[in-house]
Design a protein around this motif. Structure first.
Motif, PDB file in Angstrom:
ATOM      1  N   ARG A   4     -56.634  -6.677  32.093  1.00  0.00           N
ATOM      2  CA  ARG A   4     -57.810  -6.598  31.225  1.00  0.00           C
ATOM      3  C   ARG A   4     -58.954  -7.360  31.874  1.00  0.00           C
ATOM      4  O   ARG A   4     -58.758  -8.415  32.464  1.00  0.00           O
ATOM      5  CB  ARG A   4     -57.568  -7.260  29.871  1.00  0.00           C
ATOM      6  N   ARG A   5     -60.146  -6.835  31.713  1.00  0.00           N
ATOM      7  CA  ARG A   5     -61.373  -7.537  32.108  1.00  0.00           C
ATOM      8  C   ARG A   5     -62.100  -7.865  30.811  1.00  0.00           C
ATOM      9  O   ARG A   5     -62.239  -7.001  29.944  1.00  0.00           O
ATOM     10  CB  ARG A   5     -62.255  -6.665  32.991  1.00  0.00           C
ATOM     11  N   VAL A   6     -62.537  -9.103  30.700  1.00  0.00           N
ATOM     12  CA  VAL A   6     -63.197  -9.520  29.467  1.00  0.00           C
ATOM     13  C   VAL A   6     -64.296 -10.523  29.794  1.00  0.00           C
ATOM     14  O   VAL A   6     -64.172 -11.315  30.726  1.00  0.00           O
ATOM     15  CB  VAL A   6     -62.169 -10.103  28.456  1.00  0.00           C
ATOM     16  N   THR A   7     -65.365 -10.461  29.034  1.00  0.00           N
ATOM     17  CA  THR A   7     -66.464 -11.407  29.178  1.00  0.00           C
ATOM     18  C   THR A   7     -66.236 -12.578  28.231  1.00  0.00           C
ATOM     19  O   THR A   7     -65.993 -12.381  27.041  1.00  0.00           O
ATOM     20  CB  THR A   7     -67.816 -10.726  28.870  1.00  0.00           C
ATOM     21  N   GLU A  61     -67.277 -12.887  33.507  1.00  0.00           N
ATOM     22  CA  GLU A  61     -66.113 -12.026  33.318  1.00  0.00           C
ATOM     23  C   GLU A  61     -64.874 -12.644  33.962  1.00  0.00           C
ATOM     24  O   GLU A  61     -64.972 -13.297  34.995  1.00  0.00           O
ATOM     25  CB  GLU A  61     -66.377 -10.658  33.949  1.00  0.00           C
ATOM     26  N   ASP A  76     -54.220  -8.013  24.847  1.00  0.00           N
ATOM     27  CA  ASP A  76     -55.133  -7.815  23.715  1.00  0.00           C
ATOM     28  C   ASP A  76     -55.466  -9.159  23.075  1.00  0.00           C
ATOM     29  O   ASP A  76     -56.631  -9.445  22.770  1.00  0.00           O
ATOM     30  CB  ASP A  76     -54.508  -6.897  22.659  1.00  0.00           C
ATOM     31  N   ALA A  79     -57.621 -11.349  25.443  1.00  0.00           N
ATOM     32  CA  ALA A  79     -58.987 -10.825  25.485  1.00  0.00           C
ATOM     33  C   ALA A  79     -59.743 -11.211  24.213  1.00  0.00           C
ATOM     34  O   ALA A  79     -60.922 -11.560  24.255  1.00  0.00           O
ATOM     35  CB  ALA A  79     -58.965  -9.312  25.652  1.00  0.00           C
ATOM     36  N   GLU A  80     -59.054 -11.161  23.082  1.00  0.00           N
ATOM     37  CA  GLU A  80     -59.650 -11.558  21.800  1.00  0.00           C
ATOM     38  C   GLU A  80     -60.076 -13.025  21.829  1.00  0.00           C
ATOM     39  O   GLU A  80     -61.159 -13.383  21.369  1.00  0.00           O
ATOM     40  CB  GLU A  80     -58.637 -11.300  20.691  1.00  0.00           C
ATOM     41  N   ALA A  83     -63.063 -13.506  24.262  1.00  0.00           N
ATOM     42  CA  ALA A  83     -64.301 -12.866  23.803  1.00  0.00           C
ATOM     43  C   ALA A  83     -64.833 -13.475  22.504  1.00  0.00           C
ATOM     44  O   ALA A  83     -65.920 -13.113  22.068  1.00  0.00           O
ATOM     45  CB  ALA A  83     -64.061 -11.368  23.607  1.00  0.00           C
TER      46      ALA A  83
END
Length: 87
Positions: A4-7, A61, A76, A79-80, A83
């Motif tokens: 996953r890529r997440v900011t 990121e 998931d 990432a939550e 973010a």
């Protein structure tokens, strides 16, 4: 291996409380979990020191990878956490 890529949204980046939540979630997983800056070498997402050493700031990121049963669900959740702007 799932990825996953997440900011990162926290104003303090992936530091202090956000990093602690991130590491705790990763540590509960029964498999390998790594986090990196895009194009960089990954570090164990279960190590608070390693995660803090990345020096990820707000708006940057990250790339999170996991291998093992339940990897997609874990990503998931991570990432939550990354973010979320909870600070």
């Amino acid at each position: 291996m799932a990825e996953r890529r997440v900011t990162v949204a926290s104003p303090v980046g992936l530091h202090a409380r956000p990093a602690a939540r991130f590491v705790a979630a990763a540590a509960a997983f029964d498999g390998e979990v790594r986090v990196a800056r895009p194009g960089g070498a990954g570090v164990p997402a279960t190590s608070m020191l390693a995660v803090l050493t990345l020096g990820v700031r707000s708006g940057e990121e990250i790339v999170v990878t996991a291998e093992g049963e339940g990897a997609e669900e874990l990503l998931d959740r991570l990432a939550e956490i990354a973010a979320a702007d909870e600070d």
